[in-house]
Every structure is written in structure tokens, then in C-alpha cells.
Design an enzyme around this catalytic site. Structure first.
Site, PDB file in Angstrom:
ATOM      1  N   ASP A  64       0.873  -1.174   0.000  1.00  0.00           N
ATOM      2  CA  ASP A  64       0.000   0.000   0.000  1.00  0.00           C
ATOM      3  C   ASP A  64       0.911   1.225   0.000  1.00  0.00           C
ATOM      4  OD1 ASP A  64       0.900   0.210   2.612  1.00  0.00           O
ATOM      5  OD2 ASP A  64      -1.083   0.242   3.532  1.00  0.00           O
ATOM      6  N   HIS A  65       0.355   2.420   0.272  1.00  0.00           N
ATOM      7  CA  HIS A  65       1.171   3.646   0.254  1.00  0.00           C
ATOM      8  C   HIS A  65       2.276   3.587   1.316  1.00  0.00           C
ATOM      9  CE1 HIS A  65      -2.255   4.018   2.919  1.00  0.00           C
ATOM     10  NE2 HIS A  65      -1.511   4.799   3.681  1.00  0.00           N
ATOM     11  N   CYS A  96       2.802  -3.523   3.972  1.00  0.00           N
ATOM     12  CA  CYS A  96       2.017  -2.363   4.407  1.00  0.00           C
ATOM     13  C   CYS A  96       2.747  -1.772   5.617  1.00  0.00           C
ATOM     14  CB  CYS A  96       0.558  -2.733   4.687  1.00  0.00           C
ATOM     15  SG  CYS A  96       0.270  -3.904   6.024  1.00  0.00           S
ATOM     16  N   THR A 106       2.344  -2.055   9.002  1.00  0.00           N
ATOM     17  CA  THR A 106       2.692  -3.040  10.034  1.00  0.00           C
ATOM     18  C   THR A 106       2.850  -4.444   9.471  1.00  0.00           C
ATOM     19  OG1 THR A 106       0.353  -3.491  10.380  1.00  0.00           O
ATOM     20  CG2 THR A 106       1.371  -1.813  11.807  1.00  0.00           C
ATOM     21  N   HIS A 166       8.938 -24.416   8.175  1.00  0.00           N
ATOM     22  CA  HIS A 166       7.839 -25.056   8.913  1.00  0.00           C
ATOM     23  C   HIS A 166       6.467 -24.789   8.308  1.00  0.00           C
ATOM     24  CE1 HIS A 166      10.027 -25.624  13.052  1.00  0.00           C
ATOM     25  NE2 HIS A 166      10.808 -25.927  12.023  1.00  0.00           N
ATOM     26  N   ARG A 180       6.821 -33.835   9.230  1.00  0.00           N
ATOM     27  CA  ARG A 180       5.759 -33.495  10.183  1.00  0.00           C
ATOM     28  C   ARG A 180       5.163 -32.120   9.891  1.00  0.00           C
ATOM     29  NH1 ARG A 180      10.563 -32.480  12.735  1.00  0.00           N
ATOM     30  NH2 ARG A 180      10.740 -30.567  13.977  1.00  0.00           N
ATOM     31  N   HIS A 181       5.950 -31.256   9.259  1.00  0.00           N
ATOM     32  CA  HIS A 181       5.448 -29.913   8.945  1.00  0.00           C
ATOM     33  C   HIS A 181       4.415 -29.973   7.814  1.00  0.00           C
ATOM     34  CE1 HIS A 181       8.421 -28.463  11.672  1.00  0.00           C
ATOM     35  NE2 HIS A 181       9.374 -29.073  10.983  1.00  0.00           N
TER      36      HIS A 181
HETATM   37  C1  RB5 Z   1      -2.076   2.480   6.565  1.00  0.00           C
HETATM   38  O1  RB5 Z   1      -2.048   3.652   7.301  1.00  0.00           O
HETATM   39  C2  RB5 Z   1      -1.911   1.282   7.496  1.00  0.00           C
HETATM   40  O2  RB5 Z   1      -3.073   1.066   8.215  1.00  0.00           O
HETATM   41  C3  RB5 Z   1      -1.535   0.048   6.698  1.00  0.00           C
HETATM   42  O3  RB5 Z   1      -0.351   0.292   6.004  1.00  0.00           O
HETATM   43  C4  RB5 Z   1      -1.280  -1.222   7.492  1.00  0.00           C
HETATM   44  O4  RB5 Z   1      -0.336  -1.007   8.499  1.00  0.00           O
HETATM   45  C5  RB5 Z   1      -2.457  -1.975   7.937  1.00  0.00           C
HETATM   46  O5  RB5 Z   1      -2.372  -3.030   8.560  1.00  0.00           O
END
Ligand code: RB5
Length: 148
Positions: free
Chosen positions: A15-16, A70, A72, A103, A137-138
Site C-alpha cells: 500500500d502507500h 504495508c 505493520t 515449517h 511433520r510440517h
Molecule cells: C495504513 O495507514 C496502514 O493502516 C496500513 O499500512 C497497514 O499497516 C495496515 O495493517
């Protein structure tokens, strides 16, 4: 490390928030002779991560691998893992990159650009694409992802 690559073709999207890191990883992979298909976005205007997670996840299978980024990595992971054939793994270091492949037979590497710096991200990418699934096993456990 001198291990065989699991693939030489990768799809990538973000994403951005992940755009800049996507560009860095794309250049790195191209410099290592990977064929990289960039599914966008192509600038850092604000977009919705589920749209790009869907676009990429539809094209992934056991032989086609992808990278999603993204802020996070959490939103991309949640969306991508709704697809049956997807085993998207949000990874923070080389150890989890290795284990996601060994795994979990991860077929999408997910990164969070706001929590993983560039150097660490490139190390993660390097390990991920050089690590094979251990099966045994995995495989039994991964097969249990089906039919829920
Ligand atoms: C965008 O601001 C943010 O929410 C996105 O990049 C991401 O971290 C969502 O999980």
C-alpha cells in the site's frame, strides 16, 4: 549463504505505507536476477491495502511466490490469509523468515515498513527465498490448514 533459490520469479505489491520499501526490495531482487512482477501501487498516494493483497493473492500458488508490504504487515496478512491457497507470513527477522519457509511453507512474505528497516528487510528477503520447506511433520500440519 550459498543455498539454492526456491524461485527466480516474484510478485510484489504494497500500500502507500509500504511503497518505498517495495521499490527498494524490487531493485534488490532485480539486481539478483529475479523476474519481478510489480502489481502496484506505482506511487505513494493513499490506497487501501486489502485491494492490493487481493490482487496479489489471486496469483499465488505453491510455485508462485509473493511479497506484500504495508505499514505493520498486519492488514496485508489478514487479507491474504483469507485465500485458501495462501500461507502469508508476517516476518520480522531472518529467524522467522527461515522458519516461515521451513515449517509453514509460506508462499507470501509479508513485511511491515514501519516496523522493519531497509537493511533488515533485505536480509529477510534473502533468507526467505533461499529456504526450502522441510516437509515431514510440517507437511502434516500444513495440510491441516484445509477444510475450515
Ligand atoms: C495504513 O495507514 C496502514 O493502516 C496500513 O499500512 C497497514 O499497516 C495496515 O495493517
Amino acid at each position: 549463504m550459498n543455498k539454492k533459490l526456491i524461485t527466480n520469479a516474484v510478485l510484489i505489491s504494497s500500500d502507500h505505507a509500504g511503497f518505498n520499501l517495495k521499490e527498494i526490495i524490487k531493485k534488490y531482487l532485480i539486481s539478483k536476477d529475479f523476474k519481478v512482477q510489480d502489481l502496484g501501487p506505482y506511487n505513494n498516494d493513499s490506497v487501501d491495502y486489502p485491494d492490493y493483497a487481493k490482487k496479489l493473492s489471486k496469483k499465488i500458488n505453491d510455485k508462485k511466490f509473493g511479497i506484500l508490504i504495508c505499514g505493520t504487515g498486519i492488514g496485508m496478512s489478514i487479507m491474504a490469509n483469507r485465500y485458501k491457497k495462501i500461507r502469508a507470513s508476517l516476518v520480522f527477522n531472518t529467524k522467522t523468515a527461515k522458519l516461515a519457509r521451513e515449517h509453514n511453507n509460506a508462499n507470501i512474505l509479508v513485511l511491515g515498513s514501519r516496523v522493519t528497516n531497509k537493511n533488515n528487510a533485505l536480509k529477510i528477503v534473502n533468507v526467505f527465498f533461499k529456504t526450502s520447506f522441510l516437509k515431514g511433520r510440517h507437511l502434516r500440519r500444513v495440510k491441516k490448514f484445509k477444510n475450515v
